[in-house]
Design a protein around this motif. Sequence first.
Motif, PDB file in Angstrom:
ATOM      1  N   THR A 186       4.211   2.145   7.165  1.00  0.00           N
ATOM      2  CA  THR A 186       4.167   3.183   6.316  1.00  0.00           C
ATOM      3  C   THR A 186       2.829   3.194   5.747  1.00  0.00           C
ATOM      4  OG1 THR A 186       4.955   2.015   4.424  1.00  0.00           O
ATOM      5  CG2 THR A 186       6.533   3.375   5.648  1.00  0.00           C
ATOM      6  N   ARG A 187       2.200   4.284   5.367  1.00  0.00           N
ATOM      7  CA  ARG A 187       0.905   4.273   4.732  1.00  0.00           C
ATOM      8  C   ARG A 187       1.026   3.698   3.223  1.00  0.00           C
ATOM      9  NH1 ARG A 187      -2.143   9.407   6.467  1.00  0.00           N
ATOM     10  NH2 ARG A 187      -3.796   8.409   5.153  1.00  0.00           N
ATOM     11  N   LYS A 188       2.041   4.364   2.895  1.00  0.00           N
ATOM     12  CA  LYS A 188       2.322   3.805   1.489  1.00  0.00           C
ATOM     13  C   LYS A 188       3.989   3.808   1.144  1.00  0.00           C
ATOM     14  CE  LYS A 188       0.711   3.232  -3.029  1.00  0.00           C
ATOM     15  NZ  LYS A 188      -0.073   2.106  -3.169  1.00  0.00           N
ATOM     16  N   ILE A 189       4.477   3.044   0.489  1.00  0.00           N
ATOM     17  CA  ILE A 189       5.891   3.210  -0.029  1.00  0.00           C
ATOM     18  C   ILE A 189       5.980   3.016  -1.592  1.00  0.00           C
ATOM     19  CG2 ILE A 189       6.165   0.875   0.973  1.00  0.00           C
ATOM     20  CD1 ILE A 189       9.184   1.975   1.585  1.00  0.00           C
ATOM     21  N   VAL A 190       6.898   3.953  -2.174  1.00  0.00           N
ATOM     22  CA  VAL A 190       6.803   3.790  -3.611  1.00  0.00           C
ATOM     23  C   VAL A 190       8.299   4.048  -4.002  1.00  0.00           C
ATOM     24  CG1 VAL A 190       4.412   4.591  -4.078  1.00  0.00           C
ATOM     25  CG2 VAL A 190       6.308   6.007  -4.058  1.00  0.00           C
ATOM     26  N   PHE A 191       8.796   3.478  -5.349  1.00  0.00           N
ATOM     27  CA  PHE A 191       9.974   3.985  -5.855  1.00  0.00           C
ATOM     28  C   PHE A 191       9.538   5.105  -6.595  1.00  0.00           C
ATOM     29  CE2 PHE A 191      12.429   4.089  -9.973  1.00  0.00           C
ATOM     30  CZ  PHE A 191      13.525   3.999  -9.178  1.00  0.00           C
ATOM     31  N   GLY A 192      10.663   6.093  -6.683  1.00  0.00           N
ATOM     32  CA  GLY A 192      10.493   7.396  -7.336  1.00  0.00           C
ATOM     33  C   GLY A 192      10.722   8.526  -6.485  1.00  0.00           C
ATOM     34  N   ASN A 193      10.459   9.624  -7.017  1.00  0.00           N
ATOM     35  CA  ASN A 193      10.906  11.206  -6.038  1.00  0.00           C
ATOM     36  C   ASN A 193       9.413  11.412  -5.614  1.00  0.00           C
ATOM     37  OD1 ASN A 193       9.100  12.102  -8.228  1.00  0.00           O
ATOM     38  ND2 ASN A 193      10.881  12.632  -9.394  1.00  0.00           N
ATOM     39  N   LEU A 194       9.204  12.555  -5.047  1.00  0.00           N
ATOM     40  CA  LEU A 194       8.016  13.185  -4.337  1.00  0.00           C
ATOM     41  C   LEU A 194       6.850  13.255  -5.152  1.00  0.00           C
ATOM     42  CD1 LEU A 194       6.760  14.250  -1.750  1.00  0.00           C
ATOM     43  CD2 LEU A 194       7.614  16.190  -2.315  1.00  0.00           C
ATOM     44  N   GLN A 195       7.028  13.870  -6.558  1.00  0.00           N
ATOM     45  CA  GLN A 195       6.094  14.035  -7.655  1.00  0.00           C
ATOM     46  C   GLN A 195       5.607  12.701  -8.014  1.00  0.00           C
ATOM     47  OE1 GLN A 195       7.880  15.883 -11.051  1.00  0.00           O
ATOM     48  NE2 GLN A 195       5.828  16.820 -11.369  1.00  0.00           N
ATOM     49  N   ASN A 196       6.543  11.527  -7.988  1.00  0.00           N
ATOM     50  CA  ASN A 196       5.927  10.199  -8.468  1.00  0.00           C
ATOM     51  C   ASN A 196       5.048   9.733  -7.218  1.00  0.00           C
ATOM     52  OD1 ASN A 196       9.393   9.350  -9.550  1.00  0.00           O
ATOM     53  ND2 ASN A 196       7.229   9.822 -10.915  1.00  0.00           N
ATOM     54  N   LEU A 197       5.323   9.933  -6.032  1.00  0.00           N
ATOM     55  CA  LEU A 197       4.408   9.707  -4.605  1.00  0.00           C
ATOM     56  C   LEU A 197       3.148  10.202  -4.861  1.00  0.00           C
ATOM     57  CD1 LEU A 197       4.212   8.198  -2.032  1.00  0.00           C
ATOM     58  CD2 LEU A 197       4.971  10.088  -1.087  1.00  0.00           C
ATOM     59  N   GLU A 198       3.340  11.496  -5.061  1.00  0.00           N
ATOM     60  CA  GLU A 198       1.975  12.246  -5.264  1.00  0.00           C
ATOM     61  C   GLU A 198       0.913  11.847  -6.283  1.00  0.00           C
ATOM     62  OE1 GLU A 198       0.908  14.119  -2.967  1.00  0.00           O
ATOM     63  OE2 GLU A 198       2.829  14.297  -1.926  1.00  0.00           O
ATOM     64  N   VAL A 199       1.503  11.530  -7.323  1.00  0.00           N
ATOM     65  CA  VAL A 199       0.473  10.950  -8.607  1.00  0.00           C
ATOM     66  C   VAL A 199       0.096   9.577  -8.238  1.00  0.00           C
ATOM     67  CG1 VAL A 199       0.874   9.873 -10.850  1.00  0.00           C
ATOM     68  CG2 VAL A 199       1.970  11.977 -10.466  1.00  0.00           C
ATOM     69  N   ILE A 200       0.812   8.790  -7.376  1.00  0.00           N
ATOM     70  CA  ILE A 200       0.385   7.403  -7.235  1.00  0.00           C
ATOM     71  C   ILE A 200      -0.724   7.627  -5.872  1.00  0.00           C
ATOM     72  CG2 ILE A 200       0.869   5.391  -5.910  1.00  0.00           C
ATOM     73  CD1 ILE A 200       3.552   5.344  -7.738  1.00  0.00           C
ATOM     74  N   LEU A 201      -0.381   8.584  -5.089  1.00  0.00           N
ATOM     75  CA  LEU A 201      -1.620   8.772  -3.937  1.00  0.00           C
ATOM     76  C   LEU A 201      -2.838   9.388  -4.543  1.00  0.00           C
ATOM     77  CD1 LEU A 201       0.640  10.284  -1.186  1.00  0.00           C
ATOM     78  CD2 LEU A 201      -0.246   7.988  -1.304  1.00  0.00           C
ATOM     79  N   MET A 202      -2.832  10.097  -5.511  1.00  0.00           N
ATOM     80  CA  MET A 202      -3.863  10.868  -6.243  1.00  0.00           C
ATOM     81  C   MET A 202      -4.829   9.762  -7.070  1.00  0.00           C
ATOM     82  SD  MET A 202      -4.624  13.730  -4.947  1.00  0.00           S
ATOM     83  CE  MET A 202      -6.053  13.960  -5.765  1.00  0.00           C
ATOM     84  N   HIS A 203      -3.919   8.725  -7.650  1.00  0.00           N
ATOM     85  CA  HIS A 203      -4.658   7.648  -8.263  1.00  0.00           C
ATOM     86  C   HIS A 203      -5.273   7.002  -7.368  1.00  0.00           C
ATOM     87  CE1 HIS A 203      -5.081   4.166 -11.074  1.00  0.00           C
ATOM     88  NE2 HIS A 203      -4.337   3.584  -9.985  1.00  0.00           N
ATOM     89  N   ASP A 204      -4.603   6.512  -6.323  1.00  0.00           N
ATOM     90  CA  ASP A 204      -5.316   5.607  -5.279  1.00  0.00           C
ATOM     91  C   ASP A 204      -6.504   6.229  -4.733  1.00  0.00           C
ATOM     92  OD1 ASP A 204      -3.375   3.709  -5.781  1.00  0.00           O
ATOM     93  OD2 ASP A 204      -2.495   4.281  -3.855  1.00  0.00           O
TER      94      ASP A 204
END
Length: 169
Positions: free
Chosen positions: A93-111
């Motif tokens: 994967t390019r990134k794997i996180v715990f949470g929902n799609l919204q959590n993922l988008e927040v983390i991706l934008m943070h990065d």
Amino acid sequence: MSEEFEIKNKVAASGLINFDLTDLVPKGSRKGIDLKDFLFMEMVLKEKDFREKVAAIDIEDYRDSFVYVYNSADAIVPLWAYFLITAKLSDVTRKIVFGNLQNLEVILMHDAISSHDFSEMQGKRVLVKGCSDKEIPENAYVELVEKIQPIVKSLMFGEACSNVPILKN
């Protein structure tokens, strides 16, 4: 055409940098894994069954994807279950996180904001685009301001024809 009737783009000539946060949104598919599908009767985690289901995951389905792992069942899932899923997929994967799609988008934008080179904005007037056809997490705007505030000459939000001044240094 004479110079007195020449149409000039005053925004382009002003030295204003138009910045669109959507340019930082990582491209790629987003895929979710619901742990409910790995539970016995969607309620109980049986370690042997869980490990077998994790082992059966086709990692190619997740290659180069952004993955979020969540649990929609009303069941207690031990933390090691997330470890197993992550260990299975993290190499592809390019990134794997715990949470929902919204959590993922927040983390991706943070990065994306954390790693972006904003040096081109040093001492410049910056207008952050306000309208977009992509949804940007609100937190991205907060992080962006925090990141560029010390380096820009001025910061505005909106569109060139209608903007809100935020700060002047």
